[in-house]
Motif scaffolding. Structure first.
Motif, short mmCIF file in Angstrom:
data_model
loop_
_atom_site.label_atom_id
_atom_site.label_comp_id
_atom_site.label_asym_id
_atom_site.label_seq_id
_atom_site.Cartn_x
_atom_site.Cartn_y
_atom_site.Cartn_z
N LYS A 1 -16.42 14.20 -4.42
CA LYS A 1 -17.06 12.90 -4.22
C LYS A 1 -16.03 11.77 -4.29
CE LYS A 1 -21.50 14.44 -5.87
NZ LYS A 1 -22.52 14.42 -6.88
N TRP A 2 -15.07 11.90 -5.17
CA TRP A 2 -14.00 10.91 -5.30
C TRP A 2 -13.15 10.89 -4.03
CZ3 TRP A 2 -8.57 11.30 -6.14
CH2 TRP A 2 -7.97 10.13 -6.61
N LEU A 3 -12.80 12.09 -3.51
CA LEU A 3 -12.01 12.17 -2.29
C LEU A 3 -12.76 11.60 -1.09
CD1 LEU A 3 -10.36 15.71 -2.64
CD2 LEU A 3 -9.19 13.50 -2.62
N MET A 4 -14.07 11.82 -1.04
CA MET A 4 -14.85 11.27 0.07
C MET A 4 -14.90 9.74 -0.02
SD MET A 4 -15.58 13.59 2.14
CE MET A 4 -16.75 12.77 3.19
N GLY A 5 -14.97 9.21 -1.23
CA GLY A 5 -14.92 7.75 -1.41
C GLY A 5 -13.58 7.18 -0.97
N LEU A 6 -12.49 7.87 -1.32
CA LEU A 6 -11.16 7.42 -0.88
C LEU A 6 -11.02 7.52 0.64
CD1 LEU A 6 -8.67 8.87 -3.52
CD2 LEU A 6 -9.25 6.49 -3.10
N SER A 7 -11.61 8.55 1.23
CA SER A 7 -11.52 8.68 2.68
C SER A 7 -12.30 7.56 3.38
CB SER A 7 -12.03 10.04 3.14
OG SER A 7 -13.43 10.13 3.06
N LEU A 8 -13.37 7.13 2.77
CA LEU A 8 -14.11 5.99 3.33
C LEU A 8 -13.24 4.73 3.32
CD1 LEU A 8 -16.82 5.08 4.48
CD2 LEU A 8 -17.54 4.56 2.16
N LEU A 9 -12.49 4.55 2.24
CA LEU A 9 -11.54 3.43 2.20
C LEU A 9 -10.44 3.58 3.26
CD1 LEU A 9 -10.86 2.66 -1.57
CD2 LEU A 9 -11.78 1.12 0.15
N GLY A 10 -9.94 4.80 3.42
CA GLY A 10 -8.88 5.05 4.39
C GLY A 10 -9.31 4.77 5.82
N ILE A 11 -10.57 5.01 6.12
CA ILE A 11 -11.08 4.73 7.46
C ILE A 11 -11.43 3.26 7.62
CG2 ILE A 11 -13.10 5.12 8.93
CD1 ILE A 11 -12.91 8.04 8.30
N SER A 12 -11.94 2.64 6.55
CA SER A 12 -12.46 1.28 6.64
C SER A 12 -11.37 0.20 6.63
CB SER A 12 -13.42 1.02 5.49
OG SER A 12 -14.49 1.92 5.53
N LEU A 13 -10.34 0.40 5.83
CA LEU A 13 -9.30 -0.63 5.72
C LEU A 13 -8.45 -0.67 6.98
CD1 LEU A 13 -8.05 -0.15 2.05
CD2 LEU A 13 -9.46 -2.00 2.95
N PRO A 14 -8.13 -1.85 7.48
CA PRO A 14 -7.25 -1.94 8.65
C PRO A 14 -5.85 -1.43 8.32
CG PRO A 14 -8.26 -4.08 8.15
CD PRO A 14 -8.61 -3.16 7.03
N THR A 15 -5.22 -0.83 9.31
CA THR A 15 -3.90 -0.23 9.12
C THR A 15 -2.87 -1.27 8.70
OG1 THR A 15 -4.47 1.41 10.77
CG2 THR A 15 -2.17 1.22 10.21
N PHE A 16 -2.95 -2.48 9.26
CA PHE A 16 -1.95 -3.49 8.88
C PHE A 16 -2.09 -3.87 7.40
CE2 PHE A 16 -5.54 -6.15 10.15
CZ PHE A 16 -5.56 -7.14 9.18
N PHE A 17 -3.31 -3.86 6.88
CA PHE A 17 -3.53 -4.19 5.47
C PHE A 17 -2.99 -3.08 4.57
CE2 PHE A 17 -6.28 -4.38 1.66
CZ PHE A 17 -5.91 -5.63 1.21
N ILE A 18 -3.23 -1.83 4.97
CA ILE A 18 -2.69 -0.69 4.22
C ILE A 18 -1.16 -0.77 4.20
CG2 ILE A 18 -2.41 1.82 4.24
CD1 ILE A 18 -5.28 1.98 5.33
N GLY A 19 -0.56 -1.11 5.34
CA GLY A 19 0.90 -1.24 5.40
C GLY A 19 1.42 -2.31 4.47
N ILE A 20 0.75 -3.45 4.44
CA ILE A 20 1.17 -4.54 3.55
C ILE A 20 1.05 -4.11 2.10
CG2 ILE A 20 0.56 -6.85 2.75
CD1 ILE A 20 -0.19 -7.48 5.70
N LEU A 21 -0.04 -3.43 1.75
CA LEU A 21 -0.21 -2.95 0.37
C LEU A 21 0.87 -1.95 -0.01
CD1 LEU A 21 -4.07 -2.48 -0.05
CD2 LEU A 21 -2.62 -4.24 -1.06
N LEU A 22 1.19 -1.02 0.90
CA LEU A 22 2.23 -0.04 0.61
C LEU A 22 3.59 -0.71 0.43
CD1 LEU A 22 1.27 2.94 2.96
CD2 LEU A 22 0.97 2.77 0.50
N ILE A 23 3.90 -1.69 1.27
CA ILE A 23 5.16 -2.43 1.11
C ILE A 23 5.18 -3.15 -0.23
CG2 ILE A 23 6.48 -4.40 1.96
CD1 ILE A 23 5.71 -3.53 4.79
N LEU A 24 4.07 -3.80 -0.57
CA LEU A 24 4.00 -4.54 -1.84
C LEU A 24 4.24 -3.62 -3.02
CD1 LEU A 24 3.33 -7.25 -3.27
CD2 LEU A 24 0.96 -6.46 -3.34
#
Length: 174
Positions: A48-71
């Motif tokens: 259930k935790w992994l499915m919740g994380l996958s929902l975040l992975g699909i929902s968040l825009p890629t540019f935002f994920i990139g900025i977070l990873l750089i930060l």
């Protein structure tokens, strides 16, 4: 067109293909086993935790994920570089950073940024296809014949699950 422009486009094209290959490979290598795990343990807390994380992975825009990873990994922790290609090796007209330690450090953040969406998509797709396949008649017959569960899951069900996964992954790579 000038030969300099053609060379620049060719170099960018090769780097793009490299990035697509690394991120697609990560997406498949991580997403498929996670999808199988989530399908086989669908009522567990980890699933259930992994499915919740996958929902975040699909929902968040890629540019935002990139900025977070750089930060996190470049600014706060200082583990990875935030820009550039790093040290490269040339093979004729083709140059790559995958064969050097510095080049590998430079490809981790962009590849992870692109792979997060792929991992989430592949995991969710494998889960849904696996659950559908496990409800099939041939799986029930395999259980009735006494075939071990691991053989049923990984030889019969997973093989039938991967066809739509390969199709969607191929479309995503474009």
């Amino acid at each position: 067109m000038s030969s300099n422009i053609i060379n620049l486009l060719w170099e960018s094209f090769l780097e793009t293909i490299l990035m697509v290959g690394v991120s697609g490979g990560l997406g498949a290598a991580i997403g498929i086993p996670l999808g199988v795990f989530v399908a086989l343990h669908k009522d567990s807390m980890i699933a259930k935790w992994l499915m919740g994380l996958s929902l975040l992975g699909i929902s968040l825009p890629t540019f935002f994920i990139g900025i977070l990873l750089i930060l996190v990994f470049s600014v706060w922790l200082g583990w990875l570089p935030s820009y550039g290609r790093g040290e490269i090796v040339a093979f004729g007209k083709w140059t790559t950073g995958l064969l050097t330690a510095d080049g590998l450090k430079h490809i981790i953040l962009p590849a992870a940024t692109l792979a997060i969406f792929q991992i989430a998509l592949v995991m969710r797709l494998v889960r849904s296809e696996m659950l559908e396949t496990l409800r099939s008649d041939f799986i029930r017959f395999a259980h009735a014949r006494g075939i071990p569960k691991s053989k049923i899951f990984y030889k019969h069900a997973l093989k039938n699950t991967l066809l739509p996964v390969i199709t969607i992954t191929g479309l995503q790579l474009g």
